[in-house]
Design an enzyme around this catalytic site. Structure first.
Site, short mmCIF file in Angstrom:
data_model
loop_
_atom_site.label_atom_id
_atom_site.label_comp_id
_atom_site.label_asym_id
_atom_site.label_seq_id
_atom_site.Cartn_x
_atom_site.Cartn_y
_atom_site.Cartn_z
N ASP A 241 0.85 -1.20 0.00
CA ASP A 241 0.00 0.00 0.00
C ASP A 241 0.88 1.25 0.00
OD1 ASP A 241 -2.34 -1.48 0.06
OD2 ASP A 241 -2.70 -1.20 2.21
N GLN A 280 -1.83 24.30 -32.62
CA GLN A 280 -2.81 23.85 -31.64
C GLN A 280 -2.69 22.34 -31.34
OE1 GLN A 280 -7.08 23.84 -32.58
NE2 GLN A 280 -7.33 25.27 -30.89
N GLN A 337 6.15 11.88 -29.30
CA GLN A 337 5.46 12.34 -30.51
C GLN A 337 5.84 13.79 -30.83
OE1 GLN A 337 3.81 10.14 -32.16
NE2 GLN A 337 3.01 11.45 -33.78
N GLY A 341 11.51 12.42 -34.55
CA GLY A 341 12.72 11.60 -34.66
C GLY A 341 13.67 11.82 -33.49
N GLU A 364 5.01 -3.59 -8.46
CA GLU A 364 4.28 -3.29 -7.22
C GLU A 364 2.76 -3.35 -7.42
OE1 GLU A 364 5.86 -0.62 -4.36
OE2 GLU A 364 7.93 -0.99 -5.00
N1 COS Z 1 -3.86 -4.25 4.15
C1 COS Z 1 -3.99 -5.12 5.18
N2 COS Z 1 -4.41 -6.39 5.02
C2 COS Z 1 -4.71 -6.78 3.78
C3 COS Z 1 -4.61 -5.94 2.66
C4 COS Z 1 -4.16 -4.62 2.89
N3 COS Z 1 -4.02 -3.75 1.89
N4 COS Z 1 -4.98 -6.61 1.56
C5 COS Z 1 -5.33 -7.83 1.96
N5 COS Z 1 -5.17 -7.94 3.30
C6 COS Z 1 -5.44 -9.12 4.14
C7 COS Z 1 -6.91 -9.45 4.06
O1 COS Z 1 -7.65 -8.69 5.00
C8 COS Z 1 -6.91 -10.93 4.38
O2 COS Z 1 -6.75 -11.08 5.78
P1 COS Z 1 -7.44 -12.29 6.57
O3 COS Z 1 -6.68 -13.52 6.15
O4 COS Z 1 -7.21 -11.94 7.98
O5 COS Z 1 -8.87 -12.32 6.15
C9 COS Z 1 -5.62 -11.41 3.73
O6 COS Z 1 -4.77 -10.25 3.62
C10 COS Z 1 -5.85 -12.01 2.38
O7 COS Z 1 -6.43 -11.02 1.57
P2 COS Z 1 -7.23 -11.35 0.24
O8 COS Z 1 -8.19 -12.46 0.49
O9 COS Z 1 -7.74 -10.08 -0.31
O10 COS Z 1 -6.04 -11.94 -0.68
P3 COS Z 1 -5.99 -12.26 -2.22
O11 COS Z 1 -5.19 -13.48 -2.40
O12 COS Z 1 -7.36 -12.24 -2.82
O13 COS Z 1 -5.08 -11.08 -2.82
C11 COS Z 1 -4.50 -8.97 -3.81
C12 COS Z 1 -5.38 -9.80 -2.85
C13 COS Z 1 -4.89 -9.12 -5.25
C14 COS Z 1 -4.76 -7.56 -3.33
C15 COS Z 1 -3.01 -9.34 -3.64
O14 COS Z 1 -2.75 -10.65 -4.08
C16 COS Z 1 -2.06 -8.40 -4.35
O15 COS Z 1 -1.87 -7.24 -3.97
N6 COS Z 1 -1.40 -8.89 -5.42
C17 COS Z 1 -0.38 -8.13 -6.11
C18 COS Z 1 0.93 -8.42 -5.48
C19 COS Z 1 1.95 -7.44 -5.97
O16 COS Z 1 1.77 -6.24 -5.89
N7 COS Z 1 3.06 -7.98 -6.47
C20 COS Z 1 4.11 -7.17 -6.90
C21 COS Z 1 5.33 -7.77 -6.32
S1 COS Z 1 6.17 -6.76 -5.27
S2 COS Z 1 7.16 -5.65 -6.60
#
Ligand code: COS
Length: 380
Positions: A241, A280, A337, A341, A364
């Protein structure tokens, strides 16, 4: 939320400090770092001296303690000069924040001063694997408990800073399938059984280091576990996040450089008897880019401000990252654009901006993942 677009003294100071360093030290090296795929080691040391490796890390650990919005401003300034240096800084800041938020006293006291001072050089964040990226909860690296140690086995992929990191945050499975089986570990440079692979030959961000990592019976003390067993996935999501605000800010920085190059060129180059800037068609391209960049900045500042207030900002960070990265790609594409070139050859920086900006909709969390996060929030 109330809306106040003024920056505090300390936010302005960080912004000025980063801009001055970016213009004086980073920008002159950007083209060479890209051409030679050279890691910006001395620039990282310079960032450390200015507190920019831990902008949102507390002063007691050597950070600037200036907050998430200040971090966003600094990231944008560094990215405007060199996107590779910016991502190197971004991941190090993210690792510092993860350890500050989830580490115990000993982990913070050990790692944070090493990270903020540049003694670790950088940090790295090892979540993705060769077959697991967007669906992070499916990761397969294993950490098996053995007395007061864990033994890690598995592979990580696309690890920024992987060959130059004093500490790597590694996610591995300690329990069953799914997100609740995942834990998080702090593995130090040189750990036995940690093998750093060949650096990737990338389309852009060529000055940043991206490697695969192999954990081959890599034994670490149990005290290296970050947080309790099973909370690793939540730690990753919360770290991402914040990381997404960083990538949104990086996108804005790269696109600002693109728009500036296009604007300069449009004023100089004459076609059909007047500067491009008086046509423009070109004005409209510049105007669209300026408006989209400002919208990206507002979304990003909002997410950072929510983070600084201690409010939830998951949706807002995903909106900022989605919009800023997509807009930045459009802005850099338009810049090419406008330059025609001259935009397409290596003698001018616009082709580098366009190559560098491309990854921002991918890493990310792809744009598709950001849309998933936003839609889930809407439909909740
Ligand atoms: N903050 C806090 N907790 C979080 C959260 C967040 N932003 N997002 C998810 N969670 C928690 C959920 O509340 C859930 O908790 P509980 O097990 O207690 O219920 C748990 O994590 C699992 O969450 P969820 O069911 O939403 O997981 P998913 O497998 O459906 O995945 C996404 C959710 C798609 C959001 C996640 O897989 C993701 O972000 N994927 C991308 C990963 C990424 O960015 N990769 C890049 C690599 S790093 S460069």
């Amino acid at each position: 939320m109330s809306l106040d677009l003024s920056l505090t003294e300390s936010q302005q100071l960080i912004q000025r400090t980063a801009r001055e360093f970016a213009e004086r030290r980073v920008a002159p090296r950007a083209s060479e770092l890209d051409r030679e795929a050279a890691f910006p080691e001395e620039l990282v040391r310079g960032l450390a001296e200015l507190g920019l490796l831990g902008v949102n890390v507390r002063q007691e650990f050597g950070g600037a303690e200036a907050g998430a919005l200040a971090y966003s401003l600094a990231m944008t300034e560094i990215a405007r000069a060199c996107a590779s240096t910016a991502v190197t800084m971004a991941v190090t800041n993210m690792v510092g924040e993860v350890i500050q938020a989830f580490g115990d006293d000993a982990q913070r006291a050990h790692h944070l001063p090493l990270l903020t001072s540049g003694a670790h050089l950088t940090g790295a964040f090892a979540l993705s694997e060769p077959a697991v990226g967007s669906d992070a909860a499916k990761l397969t690296t294993i950490a098996r408990r053995d007395g007061d140690t864990y033994v890690l086995d598995g592979q990580k992929q696309w690890i920024t800073n992987g060959a130059h990191a004093g500490v790597i945050v590694v996610w591995a499975r300690t329990g069953g399938p799914g997100p609740r089986g995942i834990s998080c570990f702090l593995v130090e440079r040189g750990a036995a059984g940690l093998v750093v692979g060949r650096a990737e030959d990338k389309h852009g961000l060529r000055g940043s280091n991206t490697v695969p990592l192999t954990f081959d019976a890599c034994r670490v003390p149990a005290s290296c576990r970050l947080g309790e067993e099973g909370v690793g996935f939540r730690i990753a999501m919360m770290a991402l996040d914040g990381g997404r605000i960083g990538i949104a800010s990086q996108s804005i920085g790269i696109a600002t450089a693109g728009l500036e190059a296009a604007t300069r060129y449009a004023k100089e180059r004459v076609a059909f008897g007047r500067p491009l800037a008086e046509h423009q068609a070109v004005q409209f391209m510049l105007a669209d880019s300026a408006a989209e960049l400002d919208a990206a900045r507002m979304l990003t500042w909002r997410a950072a401000t929510l983070k600084d207030r201690g409010d939830r900002f998951t949706q807002e960070a995903s909106m900022a990252k989605l919009y800023a990265s997509e807009a930045a790609n459009r802005v850099c594409n338009r810049a090419m654009q406008v330059l025609g070139g001259y935009g397409y050859v290596r003698d001018f920086p616009v082709e580098r901006h366009l190559r560098d900006v491309r990854i921002t909709t991918i890493y990310e969390g792809t744009s598709e993942i950001q849309r998933m996060v936003i839609a889930r929030g809407l439909l909740e």
